[in-house]
Design a protein around this motif. Structure first.
Motif, short mmCIF file in Angstrom:
data_model
loop_
_atom_site.label_atom_id
_atom_site.label_comp_id
_atom_site.label_asym_id
_atom_site.label_seq_id
_atom_site.Cartn_x
_atom_site.Cartn_y
_atom_site.Cartn_z
N LEU A 131 50.40 39.07 36.81
CA LEU A 131 49.40 40.04 38.49
C LEU A 131 49.04 41.25 38.01
O LEU A 131 49.94 42.69 37.62
N GLU A 141 44.51 45.04 40.03
CA GLU A 141 43.56 44.78 40.95
C GLU A 141 43.99 43.90 41.98
O GLU A 141 43.12 43.91 42.71
N TYR A 142 45.20 43.10 42.47
CA TYR A 142 46.11 42.65 43.50
C TYR A 142 46.28 43.18 44.32
O TYR A 142 45.99 42.98 45.16
N SER A 193 37.37 37.01 44.57
CA SER A 193 38.02 38.62 43.74
C SER A 193 38.33 38.46 42.34
O SER A 193 37.93 39.72 41.32
N LEU A 229 40.01 36.13 40.79
CA LEU A 229 41.31 36.97 40.91
C LEU A 229 42.24 35.61 40.77
O LEU A 229 42.85 35.68 39.74
#
Length: 189
Positions: free
Chosen positions: A147, A150-151, A186, A188
């Motif tokens: 994680l 950027e989360y 995103s 991610l």
């Protein structure tokens, strides 16, 4: 019996830490991270705690714990290096209906503190019901790699989108699609 997981808002709440060593200092810092109003009671304090006092981030009372010290506190952490003191703090806190954590003694505690990973407002807690703090720490470290920071940024974007969507008349499915698009963009996930 399972523990009930909960995230407490302790911003501005009076929290007491009994003890002045390194373990107490770690607990103090975690309370300060959540903007608690922290008082520390200890006859001796490590340099880091003395620095927090000098910076006016905590109230330090340099004496032994006394009966009545837990009153008017929302939460208490017993982190002295004396088992009898910690037991006394726990007993009094429970009698007063104050949440109490006794470090390394879950049986005396009304709550335990998990290992915590933060990415902005994203909080991930790993608990082992006190059976293995080391395993909780290792799992947290593994999650740190999964994680990235950027989360936290993604969560901010989703929070802003949620506020904007509250003003619009979209179906639950339409809202979910909008959120999913932000997540997909995103990079991610």
């Amino acid at each position: 019996m399972a523990n009930y997981p909960v995230m407490l808002n302790i911003q501005g709440k009076k929290c007491l830490v009994v003890g002045g060593g390194k373990v107490a200092c770690r607990k103090i810092l975690s309370l300060l991270e959540c903007n608690a109003a922290v008082t520390v009671i200890a006859p001796e304090a490590c340099d880091a705690i003395l620095l927090l006092r000098q910076q006016r981030r905590i109230n330090l009372i340099r004496r032994n714990y006394q009966i009545g010290d837990v009153k008017r506190h929302f939460l208490v952490i017993a982190a002295s290096n004396c088992g009898a003191v910690n037991e006394g703090v726990a007993r009094e806190a429970q009698e007063e209906g104050v949440l109490v954590n006794v470090v390394d003694h879950r049986e005396l505690s009304t709550f335990i503190v998990p290992s915590v990973l933060r990415r902005g407002d994203l909080t991930v807690a790993v608990g082992t019901k006190g059976k293995s703090p080391l395993l909780a720490k290792l799992l947290k470290e593994e999650l740190e790699g999964l994680l990235p920071k950027e989360y936290g940024d993604l969560l901010e974007k989703l929070g802003e989108a949620r506020e904007n969507l509250k003003k619009r008349d979209l179906s639950p499915r339409g809202k979910r699609q909008y959120y999913q698009e932000i997540i997909n963009n995103s990079g991610l996930m």
